[in-house]
Scaffold this motif. Sequence first.
Motif, short mmCIF file in Angstrom:
data_model
loop_
_atom_site.label_atom_id
_atom_site.label_comp_id
_atom_site.label_asym_id
_atom_site.label_seq_id
_atom_site.Cartn_x
_atom_site.Cartn_y
_atom_site.Cartn_z
N GLY A 8 0.80 -1.22 0.00
CA GLY A 8 0.00 0.00 0.00
C GLY A 8 0.83 1.27 0.00
N ARG A 9 2.12 1.15 -0.27
CA ARG A 9 3.02 2.31 -0.36
C ARG A 9 4.20 1.92 -1.25
N VAL A 10 4.98 2.90 -1.63
CA VAL A 10 6.08 2.63 -2.55
C VAL A 10 7.24 1.93 -1.83
N ILE A 11 7.66 0.81 -2.39
CA ILE A 11 8.87 0.11 -1.94
C ILE A 11 9.80 0.02 -3.15
N ALA A 12 10.85 0.80 -3.12
CA ALA A 12 11.79 0.84 -4.24
C ALA A 12 12.70 -0.39 -4.23
N PHE A 13 13.08 -0.82 -5.43
CA PHE A 13 14.04 -1.92 -5.59
C PHE A 13 15.27 -1.37 -6.29
N GLU A 14 16.45 -1.61 -5.70
CA GLU A 14 17.70 -1.17 -6.29
C GLU A 14 18.67 -2.34 -6.35
N ALA A 15 19.62 -2.27 -7.31
CA ALA A 15 20.60 -3.35 -7.44
C ALA A 15 21.89 -2.82 -8.04
N ASP A 16 22.98 -3.44 -7.63
CA ASP A 16 24.29 -3.18 -8.21
C ASP A 16 24.68 -4.44 -8.97
N ALA A 17 24.39 -4.46 -10.28
CA ALA A 17 24.50 -5.70 -11.05
C ALA A 17 25.63 -5.63 -12.06
N THR A 18 26.16 -6.81 -12.36
CA THR A 18 27.13 -7.01 -13.44
C THR A 18 26.51 -8.03 -14.40
N PRO A 19 27.09 -8.20 -15.59
CA PRO A 19 26.55 -9.23 -16.49
C PRO A 19 26.49 -10.61 -15.86
N ALA A 20 27.46 -10.92 -15.00
CA ALA A 20 27.49 -12.24 -14.37
C ALA A 20 26.42 -12.38 -13.29
N GLY B 6 27.92 -10.60 -3.07
CA GLY B 6 28.72 -10.80 -1.88
C GLY B 6 29.32 -12.19 -1.84
N ALA B 7 30.07 -12.47 -0.78
CA ALA B 7 30.77 -13.75 -0.67
C ALA B 7 29.82 -14.90 -0.36
N ARG B 8 28.71 -14.61 0.31
CA ARG B 8 27.75 -15.66 0.65
C ARG B 8 26.34 -15.06 0.67
N VAL C 118 23.63 -11.68 -2.85
CA VAL C 118 23.60 -12.86 -3.71
C VAL C 118 25.02 -13.24 -4.10
N THR C 119 25.20 -14.53 -4.38
CA THR C 119 26.51 -15.07 -4.77
C THR C 119 26.37 -15.78 -6.11
N PRO C 120 26.68 -15.11 -7.21
CA PRO C 120 26.46 -15.68 -8.54
C PRO C 120 27.15 -17.02 -8.77
#
Length: 257
Positions: free
Chosen positions: A167-179, A219-221, A235-237
């Motif tokens: 019922g309110r705005v929850i923003a999603f952000e990410a620091d992503a690489t191709p992997a 991250g590492a784990r 997340v750990t790709p």
Amino acid sequence: MARTGFRVPEAAAAILAAALALLSLAASPALAQGSLKDFLFGERADQTQRRPAAPPVARYVSETGEGFILDRSSGKPLLKFESSYEVWALQPEVGPRGDINYKNDLGQIILRATKLGGFTLFTRKRPSGSSAEVMGAAPALRLKPVSPLALYQLMRLSSARASKASGRVIAFEADATPASSPLIADASVIASEAIVRLSSTPKGRVQLEKIGKVVIVEGARPSVVLKNGVLLIVVTPDDGMAGRPSSDRIIHVAATR
């Protein structure tokens, strides 16, 4: 009257024959040590023969009709219910009787494999477990490549879904690489699923008030932390689909902070 006198014994004989057939079935060795459901569907208590090994990736159906895929083709077993998008990474542990217990990232048993090849599925609807039978081979559970545009769109959709549920705005952000993009995309969908589940109960809606933003990083784990209104998902790709926390773990963290 003659016709009536003939039909009554015939009907009685038919009933008696049916009753005797049922009694003989109930007295059979197969049913003497198990239920009719076990005899018709699943593993019986007196079963001593080992079942044929299931394919590394197989589809199963529980006695309650719940279909799922179990992928044991890689280092980390994966399970996906047909009724859900989420893929669960499981940790196998050998039980005291030699059974293998497959646990989620909260240490809860999701699936048990017996030494004889039988399976028992444990769900929220059936916490006591229900037997499951292999139906055949299935495609492996793998992440698909995600382009930067597709990742952006998935993040927006996840944010919109979470915002609608809260019922309110929850923003999603990410620091992503191709992997990391495929796993981050997957984690964003799982995070939105956790928020939707939280919003479905009065207690969960109270817990949901603590979440103002979702941030996903490498991250590492794999882990999840809720602090100062930010739900931080690591997340750990390199771990593939096992490299992000489950929706259950996200809900657990939100409930205990």
